[in-house]
Design an enzyme around this catalytic site. Sequence first.
Site, short mmCIF file in Angstrom:
data_model
loop_
_atom_site.label_atom_id
_atom_site.label_comp_id
_atom_site.label_asym_id
_atom_site.label_seq_id
_atom_site.Cartn_x
_atom_site.Cartn_y
_atom_site.Cartn_z
N PHE A 31 -8.31 -2.42 5.54
CA PHE A 31 -9.69 -1.94 5.98
C PHE A 31 -10.23 -2.10 7.37
O PHE A 31 -9.18 -2.00 8.35
CB PHE A 31 -10.78 -2.40 5.11
CG PHE A 31 -10.72 -1.45 3.60
CD1 PHE A 31 -11.08 -0.22 3.84
CD2 PHE A 31 -10.48 -2.07 2.48
CE1 PHE A 31 -11.06 0.66 2.59
CE2 PHE A 31 -10.27 -1.27 1.39
CZ PHE A 31 -10.67 -0.02 1.60
N SER A 32 -11.21 -2.82 7.58
CA SER A 32 -11.58 -3.03 9.11
C SER A 32 -10.73 -4.02 9.77
O SER A 32 -10.85 -4.17 11.20
CB SER A 32 -13.06 -3.17 9.18
OG SER A 32 -13.76 -2.30 9.17
N CYS A 33 -9.83 -4.91 9.08
CA CYS A 33 -8.95 -5.81 10.26
C CYS A 33 -8.24 -4.64 11.07
O CYS A 33 -7.83 -5.03 12.13
CB CYS A 33 -7.91 -6.24 9.11
SG CYS A 33 -8.57 -7.90 8.53
#
Length: 345
Positions: A31-33
């Site tokens: 995801f937002s990593c």
Amino acid sequence: LDGRPVVDLWGGLADRATNHAWTRDTIVIIFSCTKGVTAVCANQLIAAGRLAPDAPIAQYWPEFAANGKAAITVRMALSHRAGLAAVDGDLTLDDIAAWDPVIDAIAAQAPNWEPGTAHGYHSRSFGWIVGELIRRVTGEMPGTYVASALAAPLNLDLFLGTPASEDHRIATLYPAPEAALLDEFAAADPTSLFARVMTGPSGLLHYDDEWNTRRLRGAQLPSSNGHADARSLARLYAACVTPVDGVRLLDDRALDRATEVLSHGKDVVLGQPLTFGLGFSLPPTLPPAAGPRSFGHAGAGGSLGYADRDSGLAFGYVMNQMRLGMPDADPRAERLSAAAAACAP
């Protein structure tokens, strides 16, 4: 620590239905990593003089200037100040997977608020805007650039646009029990900025089983759908602060520029305080164990990657059982990062 692996752990089930264990080569959506990965790419291009932080985005992407966006800079996009957190336009999942329809929609739309006056989490649009800048500058799709500039030199198990050949080792994602509450909150006021951002574009993206499909695994969403293992996430951040097998991704000057606080305080999308530099989350948005000169990014559900410039510690955590907190906080990642930090000399 200082570019050397000192802790490498994995466990649990990659798939409950088949009782398939998580193994050394299991990868999973982060995801937002992925935003942190994209930020490394952008800061590499800035350090090379190929992308200028204070240049208008339209200098590289002329169509972007439409509808009052001519003055929006690269710096604004990287620090969530571009005013384009919600993507307008009537889009489909096939459009999202195809890239160009979303890019065209962003180029055509007006800002959600006056650019530069506030910061708001560009949950999905961050990746398309910065990713298109990468494409315009390098001539490569962002996933191709990630593969050639980051994954290949460091031998990272990291993909943006994961090929079907890797499906057999991708862990099944299990949505968080709280995901339904998030959707209910957004549905209560679907025209709100929060709802438009967190379920957009066009109300299509939720934290559900759709992320297990080939369409969303193979698409390129440089904000949201990178796939990796924790080892590669930690190694990526390690190589930002020190040479790893002779490879360093960002020098000290680039890191000084990338970690200058550009956005701080209440975020107009999430309503919570967030702190950002040039694409990276900065303390206190990172877990408490991260030192004051740390930089990185968390991902929805619990994943986390960061490096601490003072201790030399780089950390990665990934998982397939999501838990949802705001902003992207997870006690599992916090406990592990605290344990790692406590062991660092």
